[in-house]
Each structure stands twice: as C-alpha cells, then as structure tokens.
Scaffold this motif. Structure first.
Motif, mmCIF file in Angstrom:
data_model
loop_
_atom_site.group_PDB
_atom_site.id
_atom_site.type_symbol
_atom_site.label_atom_id
_atom_site.label_comp_id
_atom_site.label_asym_id
_atom_site.label_seq_id
_atom_site.Cartn_x
_atom_site.Cartn_y
_atom_site.Cartn_z
ATOM 1 N N GLU A 85 0.632 -1.399 -0.259
ATOM 2 C CA GLU A 85 -0.075 -0.094 0.008
ATOM 3 C C GLU A 85 1.283 1.511 0.217
ATOM 4 O O GLU A 85 0.014 2.603 -0.262
ATOM 5 C CB GLU A 85 -0.774 -0.209 1.198
ATOM 6 C CG GLU A 85 -0.156 -0.366 2.718
ATOM 7 C CD GLU A 85 -0.425 -1.530 2.687
ATOM 8 O OE1 GLU A 85 0.428 -1.940 4.432
ATOM 9 O OE2 GLU A 85 -0.694 -3.131 2.316
ATOM 10 N N GLU A 86 1.828 1.430 0.456
ATOM 11 C CA GLU A 86 2.809 2.396 0.495
ATOM 12 C C GLU A 86 3.168 2.470 -1.085
ATOM 13 O O GLU A 86 3.533 3.643 -1.487
ATOM 14 C CB GLU A 86 4.538 1.932 0.816
ATOM 15 C CG GLU A 86 4.325 2.132 2.416
ATOM 16 C CD GLU A 86 3.644 2.990 3.753
ATOM 17 O OE1 GLU A 86 4.073 4.013 2.231
ATOM 18 O OE2 GLU A 86 3.706 2.806 4.380
ATOM 19 N N PHE A 87 2.871 1.852 -1.570
ATOM 20 C CA PHE A 87 2.771 2.029 -3.517
ATOM 21 C C PHE A 87 1.673 2.559 -4.149
ATOM 22 O O PHE A 87 1.353 2.640 -5.589
ATOM 23 C CB PHE A 87 3.343 0.995 -4.161
ATOM 24 C CG PHE A 87 4.996 0.848 -3.660
ATOM 25 C CD1 PHE A 87 6.443 2.178 -3.779
ATOM 26 C CD2 PHE A 87 5.521 -0.462 -2.938
ATOM 27 C CE1 PHE A 87 7.617 1.807 -2.991
ATOM 28 C CE2 PHE A 87 6.121 -0.226 -2.804
ATOM 29 C CZ PHE A 87 7.709 0.780 -3.294
ATOM 30 N N ALA A 88 0.884 2.197 -3.047
ATOM 31 C CA ALA A 88 -0.987 3.316 -3.838
ATOM 32 C C ALA A 88 -1.474 3.825 -3.035
ATOM 33 O O ALA A 88 -2.046 3.324 -1.666
ATOM 34 C CB ALA A 88 -1.776 1.656 -3.511
ATOM 35 N N LEU A 103 4.439 7.335 -8.032
ATOM 36 C CA LEU A 103 4.408 5.769 -8.045
ATOM 37 C C LEU A 103 3.068 5.549 -7.825
ATOM 38 O O LEU A 103 3.108 4.298 -8.237
ATOM 39 C CB LEU A 103 5.906 5.800 -6.096
ATOM 40 C CG LEU A 103 6.900 6.210 -6.508
ATOM 41 C CD1 LEU A 103 7.613 5.407 -5.372
ATOM 42 C CD2 LEU A 103 7.258 5.087 -7.888
ATOM 43 N N THR A 104 2.480 6.095 -7.064
ATOM 44 C CA THR A 104 1.640 5.797 -6.787
ATOM 45 C C THR A 104 0.238 5.765 -7.963
ATOM 46 O O THR A 104 -0.336 4.945 -8.775
ATOM 47 C CB THR A 104 0.143 6.718 -5.872
ATOM 48 O OG1 THR A 104 1.150 6.635 -4.751
ATOM 49 C CG2 THR A 104 -1.118 6.186 -5.739
ATOM 50 N N THR A 105 0.767 6.345 -9.031
ATOM 51 C CA THR A 105 -0.058 6.726 -9.927
ATOM 52 C C THR A 105 0.340 5.781 -11.269
ATOM 53 O O THR A 105 -0.395 4.639 -11.989
ATOM 54 C CB THR A 105 0.008 8.073 -10.911
ATOM 55 O OG1 THR A 105 -0.262 8.773 -10.247
ATOM 56 C CG2 THR A 105 -0.214 7.542 -12.694
ATOM 57 N N ALA A 106 1.742 5.379 -11.188
ATOM 58 C CA ALA A 106 2.457 4.372 -11.477
ATOM 59 C C ALA A 106 2.094 2.425 -11.364
ATOM 60 O O ALA A 106 1.642 1.574 -12.338
ATOM 61 C CB ALA A 106 4.109 4.150 -11.962
ATOM 62 N N MET A 107 1.669 2.656 -10.146
ATOM 63 C CA MET A 107 1.390 1.532 -9.856
ATOM 64 C C MET A 107 -0.524 0.837 -10.166
ATOM 65 O O MET A 107 -0.343 0.166 -10.715
ATOM 66 C CB MET A 107 1.776 1.432 -8.396
ATOM 67 C CG MET A 107 1.176 0.011 -7.583
ATOM 68 S SD MET A 107 2.161 -1.287 -7.992
ATOM 69 C CE MET A 107 3.299 -1.580 -6.240
#
Length: 138
Positions: A85-88, A103-107
């Motif tokens: 969840e650290e990436f979203a 990073l969230t957008t990429a994930m």
C-alpha cells in the motif's frame, strides 16, 4: 480447502479477477489466496514491498516497471501483492510528495494493465485501508 458455490472454472477461463483483502496480521489473507491458487491448479507468486525496493529507493519506479513486465508474461498464476500500500497512496492528500503521487499513478496503471491482460488473477492484501471518502449523491 476452498469449496462451495465459487465457479472456479469461470475464474480459470477469464483470469481477470482481482480483489483487495483487508485484515490485521494473522487473519489468513495469504492462506486464502494460496487456497484459491491451489484450487485452480495455478502457481502462486507473491510480490511485497521488498520486491520493489530490491534495487534501492531511488530505483523504485524502474523496479515497478520491471516487476510488472515479468508479471505480464505469466499465465494461469495467482499473484498476491502483500502489503504494498505504500505504492498506492491517496493522491488527493496535499501532504503527499510529488514522487509518491507519481509512484502511486505508476502502480495503479500497472495494476490496471495486469488486470486487462486477463492472464492472471491477483489479490492485494493489506492491513489498512484509507478512510472512506464522501459518498456520491444518490
């Protein structure tokens, strides 16, 4: 084992299923996903935070691309994203740094690509969910 009314043949044929499993540690999220993989006769691949951090913090974005490139080549496997969840994160949070937003957008984009490929089923296991946002009007 997993039994009941679940139509596993349909899941095996479509392979575009995904779900978020929420619960504190020790509530069998990983066990449930492993049972689904076993019931389908598919392999299980686990991706966790260390998978994305293995090349160092400065290379997380590149590592996300590498990992998803590999996942997109798989077929008939269940993928468990365990505590990533650290990436979203909530991109509407004004305190979130631009790098975290990217990073969230990429994930999220990569997860959508994986789901759209319809070759694997994946689950995201988390210990925390964001607070619910405002509900849309009826």
């Amino acid at each position: 084992g997993v039994s009941g009314g679940a139509d596993f043949a349909a899941l095996a044929g479509a392979a575009s299923y995904s779900a978020i499993l929420f619960g504190p540690p020790g509530t069998a999220k990983t066990t449930v996903v492993a049972a689904i993989a076993a019931r389908l006769g598919w392999g299980l691949v686990t991706v966790d935070t260390s998978t994305f951090l293995s090349a160092g913090l400065s290379n997380v974005a590149a590592r996300i691309s590498e990992v998803f490139e590999l996942l997109l080549q798989l077929q008939d496997v269940v993928v468990l994203f365990d505590e990533v969840e650290e990436f979203a994160l909530d991109r509407t949070n004004p305190a979130l740094a631009m790098e975290s937003r990217m990073l969230t957008t990429a994930m999220l984009t990569k997860l959508a690509d994986l789901r759209g490929a319809r070759r694997v089923a994946f689950f995201i296991a988390t210990n925390r969910l964001p607070p619910p946002g405002p509900r849309p009007p009826p």
